[in-house]
Every structure is written in C-alpha cells, then in structure tokens.
Design an enzyme around this catalytic site. Structure first.
Site, mmCIF file in Angstrom:
data_model
loop_
_atom_site.group_PDB
_atom_site.id
_atom_site.type_symbol
_atom_site.label_atom_id
_atom_site.label_comp_id
_atom_site.label_asym_id
_atom_site.label_seq_id
_atom_site.Cartn_x
_atom_site.Cartn_y
_atom_site.Cartn_z
ATOM 1 N N GLU A 30 -16.452 5.733 3.930
ATOM 2 C CA GLU A 30 -15.561 5.459 5.066
ATOM 3 C C GLU A 30 -16.189 5.955 6.364
ATOM 4 O OE1 GLU A 30 -11.950 4.474 4.999
ATOM 5 O OE2 GLU A 30 -11.196 5.402 3.175
ATOM 6 N N ARG B 283 0.839 -1.206 0.000
ATOM 7 C CA ARG B 283 0.000 0.000 0.000
ATOM 8 C C ARG B 283 0.875 1.257 0.000
ATOM 9 N NH1 ARG B 283 -4.626 0.264 4.434
ATOM 10 N NH2 ARG B 283 -2.897 0.902 5.763
ATOM 11 N N LYS C 23 -2.679 6.573 0.984
ATOM 12 C CA LYS C 23 -2.620 7.038 2.375
ATOM 13 C C LYS C 23 -1.705 8.262 2.437
ATOM 14 C CE LYS C 23 -2.423 4.881 6.951
ATOM 15 N NZ LYS C 23 -3.702 5.343 7.500
HETATM 16 C C1 LIG Z 1 -8.916 6.511 5.776
HETATM 17 C C2 LIG Z 1 -8.644 5.163 6.342
HETATM 18 N N1 LIG Z 1 -9.480 4.150 6.059
HETATM 19 C C3 LIG Z 1 -9.279 2.907 6.540
HETATM 20 C C4 LIG Z 1 -8.198 2.619 7.359
HETATM 21 C C5 LIG Z 1 -7.997 1.229 7.875
HETATM 22 O O1 LIG Z 1 -6.936 0.624 7.219
HETATM 23 P P1 LIG Z 1 -6.100 -0.535 7.886
HETATM 24 O O2 LIG Z 1 -7.072 -1.620 8.211
HETATM 25 O O3 LIG Z 1 -5.130 -0.956 6.861
HETATM 26 O O4 LIG Z 1 -5.483 0.034 9.120
HETATM 27 C C6 LIG Z 1 -7.298 3.637 7.692
HETATM 28 C C7 LIG Z 1 -6.131 3.355 8.535
HETATM 29 O O5 LIG Z 1 -5.069 3.080 8.006
HETATM 30 C C8 LIG Z 1 -7.517 4.937 7.182
HETATM 31 O O6 LIG Z 1 -6.682 5.928 7.478
#
Ligand SMILES: Cc1ncc(COP(=O)(O)O)c(C=O)c1O
Length: 351
Positions: A232, A94, A196
């Site tokens: 989200e 990612r 991210k």
């Molecule tokens: C915007 C957003 N959505 C979802 C997630 C959840 O992702 P993950 O399960 O990889 O931590 C995160 C955290 O990283 C995030 O910042």
C-alpha cells in the site's frame, strides 16, 4: 414570472457561506448526522440528529479493544445540479466484511445506502457546487459500545454516518509526489489489513511521521512476510503502468481492497482497452513501470514521482509532470464521478 424573490432570499440566508475553493480535508460540523443503535440482536430504525457528540460507556470495546470499523465515500454535484454517490454498495459490502472480521453485527447494504442518502439530503447546502472540484465526504462507522470489561464482543453497537465538505485533493492541479518504503508493517500477513479497522491506522501514524520528516509525502508498506513486494501507499492502493501499457496492481490478503482501484481496473480494461493484472509488484523491479500512482477516494489518483527504497531512488515518468496514461485514468474516473462521462451500470446512485 421568474423565481419568487422571497424564495431566493430565503435560500441565500440558508446558504452556508463556505469558500468552496479554500476547503481542505478537515472536520467541519454539518447540520445532521444519522445514528442507529443495535441491541438485543437488531438495529433500530435510525434517525438524523443535530448533536455531533456520542455519549458511550467508559467501558466500550471501541475504546479499549479497537472493536470498530469505518468507511469513506463521497457525494458529487453534477453539472445539472443533481447529487450522486459513487458505488456506495461497494462501501456497504466492505463495511460488512470489516464488521464480520471484528465480530460486530452487519449493517445491511440497503440500510447503509439509505443512511448515506438521508445524510446527504439533510445537509444538501453543504454539497459543493459542480466545477469547484470539492465534494461532500461521508464517514460511516460502527463502534462497539455498552458496559463490558473482558476481551469479547460488545453487548451494543452504534452505526453512524456524518459528512463534511472537502476540497479537491490537488489545489494547483494534479502533481506527482515522492514516497519512501517503510521498515514498519501496517498489517500482519493474516491480520486485519483487508478490513477498514481503526487499529490499522493507529499503527500507521508513526511510520507516516517518519516518512514526512525525511521529506516524503508518505511511506510505502511492503508485504509483511518478506518485505520485497509493494502493498500500500500510505492509506491508498498502488498501481503501475508497464512499458507496454499494462495496468498492474498488487494482489495480497493484507491490502485494503480499494474501490477506486477496482474501478480503475475496469476503466483501464473497458474504456482505455488496456490489459490489467493483479499480481506481485517487486520493489526491486520498479523499472518495469513507466508510470505509477496511488489511488483512493480522497485523492482519486496521486501520481507517484519517485520511490526511495533503501539507498536507491527510482523515478517513474517524472518528478514534476503527470504521465499521459495516469492523466487519462484520472480524467475518466473523475468524469464518471461528477456525471460527465457515462458510468458502467450500477456505479452511480442518485440522491
Ligand atoms: C489503507 C487504505 N488503502 C486503500 C484505500 C483506498 O480505498 P478506496 O478507494 O475504497 O477509498 C483506503 C481508503 O479507504 C485506505 O484506507
């Protein structure tokens, strides 16, 4: 025989005197962080350093044009005292996607995992004990640095990984919380939502504050194009459990692909024998779900009590109690992360 007393005393004096049960999600300076620099087309070997300050040019693209990205993952202490990472290769991939989106050089998967392992080993005394529910949170990031003025990719980059011990998300046990839909968007339809990058989070601070002021834990972002579908839940992905036990989660190019979400999809299918669907989730059709939750590395799962959308408040299972399917999903994932439940092949990397 037994352990040499001198050794025990030395270990005691080295221990960090941290009250593991009182940890929240807050910065704490740990002993070492990993820093690697990119210049003239390649990364240097990288090294562990004690200084937690970075000195960079005032004209760094990370400071002006948001040329940066980051990751978040955890190290877990198992019952037998070992330390393990959960799917770090997925965080590495990612990060590569995020770097590519904002024109930064890729950090190879092996370099990423090696950096994470080095940081955990060097800060071993900060890894919380098994049973405390606390973990060591790792924050890898890449920033564009060096002298530059125009809007263009930086001439140099820094890849860094630091770590902080963090407490269990729910101190008094898992409890549902309520959310409100936002009129703001966190990402544009074909923007940077799936990467991210820091800008997505800067833009979410104000909608978050508005939601908290109205008495909600955070806001829910709808699809930026039509504002009819759930995308989200704050900085976490959404899932719902339908009345006939399907695990449903939204599909959209502006959602950050959550590693926790994809892990839960696998667990729902392979461990709990549920059907799994990634598709549109209409905010006006929430009564198709008997349970709902938000998922991500920090909380694992946050059960959703209810969602306020315009003048309607929709309650799922209960505002007070966690639904049975949500509980099962949580227990299985938590068990895998702490080494109590057998993990699918390749999910666990021992440090
Ligand atoms: C915007 C957003 N959505 C979802 C997630 C959840 O992702 P993950 O399960 O990889 O931590 C995160 C955290 O990283 C995030 O910042």
């Amino acid at each position: 025989m037994g352990i040499d007393k001198k050794y025990v005393n030395w270990r005691d004096s080295m221990s960090k005197n941290i009250e593991w049960g009182k940890l929240g999600f807050a910065y704490m300076k740990t002993d070492f962080r990993y820093v690697s620099r990119w210049k003239d087309g390649s990364w240097d070997e990288g090294k562990l350093v004690e200084d937690n300050n970075l000195t960079i040019s005032e004209s760094s693209t990370a400071l002006h044009y948001g040329q940066q990205c980051f990751e978040g993952l955890k190290a877990y202490r198992t019952k037998d005292g070992k330390i393990q990472l959960f799917r770090p290769d997925e965080n590495a991939k990612r990060l590569i996607n995020s770097c590519t989106r904002v024109m930064m050089p890729e950090v190879p998967v092996e370099k990423f995992i090696d950096a994470c392992k080095q940081v955990v080993k060097a800060n071993e005394d900060f890894v919380p004990p098994y049973g405390s529910g606390a973990t060591l949170y790792l924050r890898p990031f890449v920033i564009g640095v060096g002298d530059n003025l125009g809007v263009k990719p930086a001439p140099e980059y820094i890849f860094c990984v630091f770590c902080v011990p963090v407490g269990p998300y729910f101190k008094g046990g898992m409890a549902p919380v309520n959310f409100i839909t936002s009129d703001f968007d966190r990402a544009a339809p074909y923007g940077t939502g799936a990467a991210k990058v820091g800008g997505n989070y800067a833009g979410s601070l104000y909608p978050h504050q508005l939601a908290v002021k109205k008495g909600f834990a955070d806001c829910i972002y709808l699809d930026p194009m039509t504002h009819t579908k759930i995308e989200e839940v704050g900085a976490a992905n959404f899932f719902g459990i339908t009345k006939n036990d399907k695990f449903v989660t939204p599909k959209s190019p502006s959602i950050l692909p959550s590693i926790t979400k994809y892990s839960l999809m696998h667990i729902a299918k392979e461990y709990l024998e549920m059907e799994v669907e990634e598709r549109d989730v209409l905010v006006d059709h929430l009564d198709e779900f008997k349970e709902a939750g938000a998922c991500g590395t920090a909380a694992v799962i946050t059960p959703i009590g209810g969602i306020q959308h315009k003048d309607k408040f929709h309650v799922f299972h209960s505002e007070k109690e966690v639904g049975p399917v949500t509980k099962k999903l949580y227990n299985t994932l938590y068990g895998i992360q702490f080494g109590d439940v057998e993990a699918p092949e390749g999910w666990i990397v021992e440090v």
